[in-house]
Scaffold this motif. Structure first.
Motif, short mmCIF file in Angstrom:
data_model
loop_
_atom_site.label_atom_id
_atom_site.label_comp_id
_atom_site.label_asym_id
_atom_site.label_seq_id
_atom_site.Cartn_x
_atom_site.Cartn_y
_atom_site.Cartn_z
N UNK A 20 -24.74 2.95 -22.90
CA UNK A 20 -24.17 2.76 -21.57
C UNK A 20 -22.65 2.73 -21.69
N UNK A 21 -21.95 3.49 -20.85
CA UNK A 21 -20.48 3.43 -20.88
C UNK A 21 -19.99 2.09 -20.37
N UNK A 22 -18.89 1.62 -20.95
CA UNK A 22 -18.30 0.35 -20.55
C UNK A 22 -17.01 0.60 -19.78
N UNK A 23 -16.73 -0.28 -18.85
CA UNK A 23 -15.49 -0.17 -18.09
C UNK A 23 -14.36 -0.85 -18.84
N UNK A 24 -13.15 -0.64 -18.35
CA UNK A 24 -12.00 -1.28 -18.96
C UNK A 24 -11.28 -0.36 -19.92
N UNK A 25 -9.96 -0.47 -19.93
CA UNK A 25 -9.17 0.37 -20.83
C UNK A 25 -8.87 1.73 -20.22
N UNK A 26 -7.75 2.30 -20.65
CA UNK A 26 -7.33 3.59 -20.11
C UNK A 26 -7.23 4.65 -21.19
N UNK A 27 -7.42 4.28 -22.44
CA UNK A 27 -7.11 5.22 -23.52
C UNK A 27 -8.32 5.73 -24.28
N UNK A 28 -9.51 5.19 -23.99
CA UNK A 28 -10.69 5.58 -24.76
C UNK A 28 -11.94 5.55 -23.89
#
Length: 328
Positions: A20-28
């Motif tokens: 499952x993809x996780x939210x948070x962060x802008x670079x990965x």
């Protein structure tokens, strides 16, 4: 990511994992993955273009250095980082132990809720300093982190240099801070010690997301983290006095653990750098998402500009100036 898992030996050829993809962060891209044998892991894949409004790009090779930072930080403070399970340069992915969020809440969320735990802030300061001290005593580690250009691209340029373009009258000061930071080569730096990258673990703070790992100035990590405690005062105003107390406790705890140079020397660099980073989170390439009111941005600008014009050499000076501005 599946190819990366196979290359790391975590997924057999022909086998499949679910995730499952996780939210948070802008670079990965970050995923919670369950392997066929039932093990839970966290997988990261660095992105060439960061998920921000500005055109901000960075080489995906940074995952190599994040993996190296995790390994060295684990040597310094085993309970302060997730265990590294593998890294695959071809796909730009790395795998870490999965830390269940219900047992490892994000410090940023705690702060947003007004939970200002000064004791935890002190542990953050000691944890950062422990890693800095370990690496500073092992200068041979510098060869594993040839990331000067990468650190410039993802930290110095988008924060200090971009802010200099927005404030031309302050450009000499901001560009000077960038140059001094780039030239100070003392220890292993995380580069993104932000509350969003600190988990509240059962045994204390856990540092994640070291994509900016660099051999350089430890004052950057200290100032970068303290900057967020100042900014959070506008996000959760009722807790502002407690956040400023956390600022003091974190700084004091960190400086008490400095062994590689005089504590006052690293404090002076952090104190003069902090106003530049403060202003950058309003007018640089990566503004904090929670400051949306122009009057709040102007408060940051007013304090930061004054401090950049008359650079402080003590962190308390920055804390006092901000406290007076917000009446905390």
């Amino acid at each position: 990511m599946a190819a990366g898992l196979r290359s790391m030996g975590l997924l057999a050829p022909g086998a499949h994992a679910r995730g499952m993809p996780l939210s948070g962060g802008v670079s990965s891209d970050i995923w919670h993955v369950v392997l066929p044998d039932g093990r839970h892991v966290c997988i990261k894949r660095a992105l060439a273009k960061l998920k921000v409004a500005a055109d901000w790009r960075a080489p995906i090779v940074r995952s190599r250095y994040e993996a190296r930072w995790l390994a060295r930080a684990h040597d310094a403070a085993p309970h302060s980082v997730p265990a590294l399970l593998g890294q695959d340069e071809a796909t730009g992915t790395l795998a870490m132990a999965w830390l269940p969020p219900e047992q490892h809440p994000i410090w940023k969320n705690r702060l947003h809720d007004g939970e200002a735990d000064a004791a935890f802030a002190g542990e953050v300061g000691r944890g950062i300093a422990r890693i800095h001290a370990y690496a500073a005593a092992r200068p041979e580690l510098a060869a594993d982190f040839p990331t000067d250009s990468l650190f410039h691209d993802i930290r110095l340029e988008p924060y200090l240099i971009a802010t200099a373009r927005a404030h031309p009258d302050l450009a000499p000061a901001l560009v000077g801070l960038a140059a001094r930071t780039a030239a100070t080569k003392l220890t292993l730096v995380h580069g993104d010690v932000s509350p969003k990258n600190i988990l509240v673990g059962p045994d204390g703070p856990i540092f994640i997301d070291a994509e900016c790992a660099w051999w350089g100035d430890p004052a950057f990590d200290l100032a970068f983290c303290l900057n967020h405690l100042l900014l959070k005062c506008l996000w959760t105003p009722p807790a502002a006095p407690d956040f400023l107390h956390c600022f003091e406790v974190l700084a004091t705890a960190y400086l008490a653990c400095v062994t590689w140079e005089a504590p006052a020397t690293v404090e002076a660099r952090a104190a003069s750098l902090l106003p530049g980073l403060f202003l950058a989170r309003v007018d640089g390439k990566s503004p904090v998402e929670y400051l949306t009111r122009e009057e709040d941005k102007d408060r940051v600008r007013r304090v930061a500009r004054a401090l950049l014009s008359s650079p402080p050499d003590r962190l308390r000076t920055v804390r006092t100036a901000w406290g007076e501005e917000i009446n905390a």
